[in-house]
Design an enzyme around this catalytic site. Structure first.
Site, PDB file in Angstrom:
ATOM      1  N   LEU A  65      17.268  74.149  14.937  1.00  0.00           N
ATOM      2  CA  LEU A  65      18.064  74.210  16.171  1.00  0.00           C
ATOM      3  C   LEU A  65      17.686  73.069  17.109  1.00  0.00           C
ATOM      4  O   LEU A  65      16.610  72.482  16.990  1.00  0.00           O
ATOM      5  CB  LEU A  65      17.843  75.571  16.834  1.00  0.00           C
ATOM      6  CG  LEU A  65      18.389  76.751  16.014  1.00  0.00           C
ATOM      7  CD1 LEU A  65      17.784  78.074  16.448  1.00  0.00           C
ATOM      8  CD2 LEU A  65      19.911  76.786  16.099  1.00  0.00           C
ATOM      9  N   PRO A  66      18.570  72.765  18.087  1.00  0.00           N
ATOM     10  CA  PRO A  66      18.360  71.559  18.906  1.00  0.00           C
ATOM     11  C   PRO A  66      17.100  71.548  19.768  1.00  0.00           C
ATOM     12  O   PRO A  66      16.469  70.489  19.904  1.00  0.00           O
ATOM     13  CB  PRO A  66      19.613  71.515  19.791  1.00  0.00           C
ATOM     14  CG  PRO A  66      20.644  72.284  19.052  1.00  0.00           C
ATOM     15  CD  PRO A  66      19.898  73.359  18.318  1.00  0.00           C
ATOM     16  N   THR A  96      12.240  70.841  16.272  1.00  0.00           N
ATOM     17  CA  THR A  96      11.190  70.197  17.062  1.00  0.00           C
ATOM     18  C   THR A  96      11.251  70.772  18.473  1.00  0.00           C
ATOM     19  O   THR A  96      12.252  70.592  19.185  1.00  0.00           O
ATOM     20  CB  THR A  96      11.406  68.676  17.129  1.00  0.00           C
ATOM     21  OG1 THR A  96      11.468  68.158  15.800  1.00  0.00           O
ATOM     22  CG2 THR A  96      10.268  67.998  17.884  1.00  0.00           C
ATOM     23  N   LYS A 171       3.783  66.887  15.017  1.00  0.00           N
ATOM     24  CA  LYS A 171       5.102  66.228  15.039  1.00  0.00           C
ATOM     25  C   LYS A 171       5.243  65.333  16.281  1.00  0.00           C
ATOM     26  O   LYS A 171       5.729  64.207  16.213  1.00  0.00           O
ATOM     27  CB  LYS A 171       6.176  67.318  15.023  1.00  0.00           C
ATOM     28  CG  LYS A 171       7.573  66.882  15.362  1.00  0.00           C
ATOM     29  CD  LYS A 171       8.233  66.118  14.245  1.00  0.00           C
ATOM     30  CE  LYS A 171       9.593  65.603  14.675  1.00  0.00           C
ATOM     31  NZ  LYS A 171      10.199  64.725  13.724  1.00  0.00           N
ATOM     32  N   LYS A 246      13.926  63.095  23.563  1.00  0.00           N
ATOM     33  CA  LYS A 246      13.466  64.493  23.629  1.00  0.00           C
ATOM     34  C   LYS A 246      12.014  64.593  23.140  1.00  0.00           C
ATOM     35  O   LYS A 246      11.161  65.199  23.795  1.00  0.00           O
ATOM     36  CB  LYS A 246      14.379  65.353  22.744  1.00  0.00           C
ATOM     37  CG  LYS A 246      13.928  66.793  22.593  1.00  0.00           C
ATOM     38  CD  LYS A 246      14.716  67.517  21.499  1.00  0.00           C
ATOM     39  CE  LYS A 246      13.791  68.333  20.659  1.00  0.00           C
ATOM     40  NZ  LYS A 246      14.419  69.009  19.528  1.00  0.00           N
TER      41      LYS A 246
HETATM   42  P1  NAD Z   1      22.262  68.954  15.279  1.00  0.00           P
HETATM   43  O1  NAD Z   1      22.719  69.023  16.682  1.00  0.00           O
HETATM   44  O2  NAD Z   1      23.003  68.110  14.307  1.00  0.00           O
HETATM   45  O3  NAD Z   1      22.207  70.453  14.668  1.00  0.00           O
HETATM   46  C1  NAD Z   1      21.861  71.596  15.397  1.00  0.00           C
HETATM   47  C2  NAD Z   1      22.797  72.709  14.941  1.00  0.00           C
HETATM   48  O4  NAD Z   1      22.423  73.918  15.610  1.00  0.00           O
HETATM   49  C3  NAD Z   1      24.264  72.446  15.293  1.00  0.00           C
HETATM   50  O5  NAD Z   1      25.054  72.565  14.125  1.00  0.00           O
HETATM   51  C4  NAD Z   1      24.589  73.535  16.319  1.00  0.00           C
HETATM   52  O6  NAD Z   1      25.926  73.997  16.240  1.00  0.00           O
HETATM   53  C5  NAD Z   1      23.612  74.618  15.916  1.00  0.00           C
HETATM   54  N1  NAD Z   1      23.338  75.572  16.992  1.00  0.00           N
HETATM   55  C6  NAD Z   1      23.071  75.315  18.289  1.00  0.00           C
HETATM   56  N2  NAD Z   1      22.856  76.466  18.955  1.00  0.00           N
HETATM   57  C7  NAD Z   1      22.979  77.461  18.049  1.00  0.00           C
HETATM   58  C8  NAD Z   1      22.883  78.868  18.122  1.00  0.00           C
HETATM   59  N3  NAD Z   1      22.603  79.485  19.276  1.00  0.00           N
HETATM   60  N4  NAD Z   1      23.083  79.606  16.996  1.00  0.00           N
HETATM   61  C9  NAD Z   1      23.379  78.985  15.824  1.00  0.00           C
HETATM   62  N5  NAD Z   1      23.488  77.645  15.688  1.00  0.00           N
HETATM   63  C10 NAD Z   1      23.302  76.899  16.794  1.00  0.00           C
HETATM   64  O7  NAD Z   1      20.724  68.532  15.340  1.00  0.00           O
HETATM   65  P2  NAD Z   1      19.799  67.984  14.140  1.00  0.00           P
HETATM   66  O8  NAD Z   1      19.821  66.501  14.134  1.00  0.00           O
HETATM   67  O9  NAD Z   1      20.124  68.736  12.901  1.00  0.00           O
HETATM   68  O10 NAD Z   1      18.358  68.421  14.686  1.00  0.00           O
HETATM   69  C11 NAD Z   1      17.892  69.754  14.611  1.00  0.00           C
HETATM   70  C12 NAD Z   1      16.416  69.779  14.943  1.00  0.00           C
HETATM   71  O11 NAD Z   1      15.722  68.933  14.033  1.00  0.00           O
HETATM   72  C13 NAD Z   1      16.078  69.275  16.347  1.00  0.00           C
HETATM   73  O12 NAD Z   1      15.074  70.099  16.879  1.00  0.00           O
HETATM   74  C14 NAD Z   1      15.601  67.859  16.098  1.00  0.00           C
HETATM   75  O13 NAD Z   1      14.701  67.409  17.095  1.00  0.00           O
HETATM   76  C15 NAD Z   1      14.928  68.001  14.750  1.00  0.00           C
HETATM   77  N6  NAD Z   1      14.848  66.766  13.951  1.00  0.00           N
HETATM   78  C16 NAD Z   1      15.938  65.966  13.807  1.00  0.00           C
HETATM   79  C17 NAD Z   1      15.837  64.817  13.027  1.00  0.00           C
HETATM   80  C18 NAD Z   1      17.023  63.897  12.824  1.00  0.00           C
HETATM   81  O14 NAD Z   1      16.853  62.812  12.284  1.00  0.00           O
HETATM   82  N7  NAD Z   1      18.221  64.298  13.214  1.00  0.00           N
HETATM   83  C19 NAD Z   1      14.630  64.491  12.397  1.00  0.00           C
HETATM   84  C20 NAD Z   1      13.538  65.343  12.541  1.00  0.00           C
HETATM   85  C21 NAD Z   1      13.664  66.490  13.324  1.00  0.00           C
END
Ligand code: NAD
Length: 296
Positions: A65-66, A96, A171, A246
């Protein structure tokens, strides 16, 4: 067969859930965005209309999740998933978030009879799709060991950093260092180019010299140096500036909590923030290697 409920099928979670399904896990998926659920079904998951329905029957829950307030709201405050899942469920939150978010999750989860591990990842969207993420876990040794089969279906390296929240600390430290060496790499490349060097030749030299680092080698921020880099496709895809900001914010918070000095981390946060707002447009959605543009 292990049944996993997967909450949050975005850029990262989509690929991770697909890999679990590919490796034979039954995956009960939920996301707020219908198009992500449609894709999850194509990838072999079973889609549910609510998170509560998805976790009703499962051995484990994985969430991606975000941010921390969404994670707490999903498990504890609003959707109350801890009250909807079977007792003794293994909860792996891979988002994260701040170590304090993970510690609250673990404390409340344990009070309700669950096993909770924070398992943030390194590797990005490509590694999530390829199943080669690195997991940095915080939780008891027994719970982290219990999580290994599930995590191994999505990644190639699994570390236990310590107790609850320790995965997040690892992390945060890693990504602060990543921000510092990405900014430093962009700075050095621009200095070379401004003084007449070809960025490809300079990169080759530094790769065999003491300036060699991951950003230079695997994620070169100068367009055209690496064929498949985000820089060579207009800084699209990859790891967004907003997500790096973030993580640098989490590093600042952690440094305040421990009274640690992080002058390089603070400089990196300011550089990425300046970059986001530079040129009259919001650059938050660009790949973080676009920090190169700030030096032009
Ligand atoms: P993203 O925004 O693409 O995905 C998050 C998903 O969560 C979305 O599909 C959203 O609809 C869903 N969501 C939000 N609130 C929700 C709820 N209440 N119930 C159900 N679903 C819900 O983000 P991401 O890039 O996939 O990142 C997710 C996590 O991974 C973050 O914490 C980010 O910091 C971490 N992360 C991302 C990366 C990267 O390269 N993108 C790398 C390492 C870590």
């Amino acid at each position: 067969m292990t049944t996993v409920a997967f909450i949050g099928l975005g850029n990262m979670g989509g690929g991770m859930a697909a890999n679990l399904a590919k490796k034979g896990f039954t995956v009960r998926a939920f996301d707020l965005m219908p198009e992500h659920l449609t894709q999850a079904e194509k990838d072999g998951c079973v889609a549910f209309k609510s998170a509560q329905e998805a976790v009703k029957q499962c051995d484990a829950v994985v969430s991606m999740l975000p941010n921390g307030s969404i994670v707490e709201s999903v498990y504890i405050d609003k959707d109350k998933l801890f009250d909807a899942m079977p007792k003794n469920t293994l909860v792996l939150d891979c988002s994260t978030v701040a170590p304090q978010n993970s510690q609250r999750l673990a404390n409340v989860g344990r009070e309700k009879g669950m096993r909770v591990v924070d398992a943030p990842v390194s590797g990005g969207v490509a590694a999530a799709a390829a199943g080669t993420l690195a997991f940095m876990c915080g939780g008891t040794q027994a719970d982290v060991d219990a999580a290994r089969d599930i995590l191994a279906a999505m990644g190639s390296n699994i570390f236990r950093a310590g107790d609850s929240g320790a995965g997040q600390v690892a992390k945060i430290c890693n990504n602060m260092l990543l921000a510092i060496h990405m900014a430093g790499t962009a700075e050095a490349l621009q200095l070379g180019v401004d003084n007449g060097l070809d960025p490809k030749v300079l990169s080759e030299i530094m790769l065999k010299s003491s300036g060699c680092n991951w950003s230079l080698e695997k994620y070169n921020p100068y367009p055209g140096v690496l064929e498949n880099s985000a820089a060579s496709r207009g800084y699209t895809g990859g790891f967004m500036v907003d997500l790096m900001l973030k993580d640098l914010g989490l590093a600042m918070q952690a440094s305040l909590a421990s009274a640690s000095s992080i002058p390089m981390g603070a400089a990196a946060r300011n550089l990425f923030s300046l970059h986001k707002h530079s040129g009259g447009e919001d650059k938050g959605k660009m790949d973080f290697s676009s920090i190169q543009q700030l030096y032009k």
